[in-house]
Enzyme design. Structure first.
Site, PDB file in Angstrom:
ATOM      1  CG  ASP A 126      -1.908   1.144   1.239  1.00 28.33           C
ATOM      2  OD1 ASP A 126      -2.107   1.761   0.181  1.00 28.33           O
ATOM      3  OD2 ASP A 126      -2.466   1.425   2.299  1.00 28.33           O
ATOM      4  CG  ASP A 334      -4.163   5.364  -2.192  1.00 33.49           C
ATOM      5  OD1 ASP A 334      -3.162   4.843  -1.672  1.00 33.49           O
ATOM      6  OD2 ASP A 334      -5.325   5.132  -1.827  1.00 33.49           O
TER       7      ASP A 334
END
Length: 458
Positions: A126, A334
């Site tokens: 992530d 992201d």
């Protein structure tokens, strides 16, 4: 933690590619680059599961926004209970990066080795998180079901817990957004990592050897999770690639430099054809085809990756949107957000243009969760009429989107635009993973730039 967008019924072996070398500049030596493949696996899901997944995607977006408004109050009461149990002493450079369908999560994942001798674990990757953790024996409170065994600290000769006075314990606040705590019985530093969908991990701040691809890093700082619950699928934990000093990127940077790249393979919701060819690399990329945009920072959350969008074009024609509408709110990129979020005026203009073109041949359908521009037709069918869409960034960086980056099939015979508009005018814009798929995305943190190159998944 990235939003959990896909549920998968299949598990595939992770493959490993040899490490490669790349050149940062003519004045620097060769820097090794760790690189392993990333795959997409076939899956099927129910209407309710997909609707829930999109709602969770929205929860992640709200969490990211809360980080810029100093309103991070998402820690659940259950976390304090599990932390108290631990405090009371009741305790007994490239890698394969894969989309998380096969382990029941929507993020992309890889395999890392922890300990001496190393044991291997599947972990979510992530870019919006800084802290890394895995589930550890004895799971003093709770461990969610995972593929493979939990990490057993007692089986590693290099494992150790960090004390409360360790400098890394003091860094937990910025890495996890939660204050560290201390076990009075063992002087062990205790972390609490919380995420936008109320998932969490609580455990001991620790160090051990990290085997990452073909290399091993001694003294890797991570969380040894003793109470872990939420929407992590069947992964063993999570590794963070954000800019905090405790992130995996920062800890690998002494050897490989502050740079990484990835390619996220196509994640088809309803197709039986698996995606493939993706990768995660740590180190400077040798790809010469990048188009760069400056990597920006925001003092409200300096760990996230900000950039500036300057325009969107459809069929080569830029949207009729004021330049200020692109810059009134910050934009981040992201890997864990699935559906890109755009400022309301920008999204409205893009939606109007695309709906006009697509609806000329395909009937409009009812909205699906957060997706409000849907059509009757499969993504393969609709792809034939989707015009070229380009996201243009300051300095010349761009994402020349293909139809699969623009529309997403949400159920058999129904497809939607894979963008959403922000209802709050102050919410940040986000470039999500649906628009990043198949591109080689290069994060040159040392050089403060982000690069995009087409055809990255091979």
């Amino acid at each position: 933690m990235g939003i959990l967008f896909f549920l998968c019924l299949f598990f595939s072996a992770l493959l490993q590619l040899p490490g490669t070398s790349s050149i940062r500049s003519v004045n620097q030596e060769l820097i090794k680059q760790l690189k392993l493949p990333l795959y997409h696996h076939a899956w099927q899901t129910s209407l309710s599961s997909l609707s829930e997944a999109l709602a969770l995607d929205d929860a992640r977006v709200k969490f990211l926004n809360s980080r810029l408004t100093n309103n991070n109050n998402l820690t659940a009461s259950a976390h304090s209970v599990s932390t108290e149990v631990l405090i009371d002493g009741k305790e007994s450079v490239t890698v394969p990066l894969n989309p998380g369908q096969s382990i029941g999560v929507g993020n992309y994942y890889t395999r890392i080795g922890v300990g001496t001798p190393p044991t291997y674990h599947l972990v979510v990757v992530d870019t919006g998180s800084s802290f890394s953790w895995i589930q550890c024996e004895p799971c003093a409170v709770y461990c969610h079901p995972q593929i493979g065994a939990h990490f057993n600290p007692s089986a590693s000769v290099t494992y150790r817990q960090l004390p409360c006075g360790a400098a890394q314990c003091g860094s937990l606040k910025t890495a996890t957004l939660n204050n560290p705590m201390c076990s009075s019985s063992s002087n062990a530093c205790i972390y609490t990592a919380t995420y936008g969908d109320q998932s969490f991990s609580v455990g001991y701040l620790s160090t051990d050897s990290l085997t990452f691809g073909s290399d091993t890093l001694p003294g890797f700082v991570f969380g040894c999770g003793q109470d872990n619950d939420g929407l992590f699928g069947k992964s063993a934990g999570l590794v963070g690639l954000a800019k905090n000093e405790l992130s995996m990127l920062s800890q690998l940077s002494a050897k490989y430099g502050k740079a990484f790249s990835y390619c996220l393979p196509t994640a088809s919701l309803l197709s039986s054809k698996p995606g493939g060819g993706g990768f995660l690399s740590v180190g400077v990329s040798s790809n010469s085809n990048y188009k760069f945009t400056p990597m920006l920072s925001d003092s409200r959350d300096p760990t996230l990756y900000f950039l500036k969008m300057s325009a969107i074009s459809v069929s080569g024609e830029t949207l009729n949107v004021a330049a200020a509408d692109y810059s009134t709110v910050p934009t981040i990129i992201d890997s864990g957000t699935t559906i890109s979020r755009l400022a309301s005026p920008v999204y409205s203009a893009l939606r109007e243009k695309l709906v006009k073109i697509i609806s000329a041949k395909f009937k409009t359908a009812e909205a699906f969760s957060i997706l409000d521009a849907c059509f009757t037709g499969s993504s393969d069918e609709i792809s034939g009429v989707v015009p070229p869409v380009k996201l243009i960034f300051e300095g010349g960086g761009e994402l020349d989107l293909k139809p699969q980056n623009v529309v997403i099939e949400v159920e058999k015979g129904t497809s939607c635009l894979s963008f959403a508009g922000n209802s709050n005018l102050r919410d940040i814009a986000i470039i999500g993973n649906q628009q990043q798929q198949t591109f080689d995305v290069f994060y040159d943190v040392a050089g403060s730039r982000i690069g995009f190159a087409a055809g990255g998944c091979r």
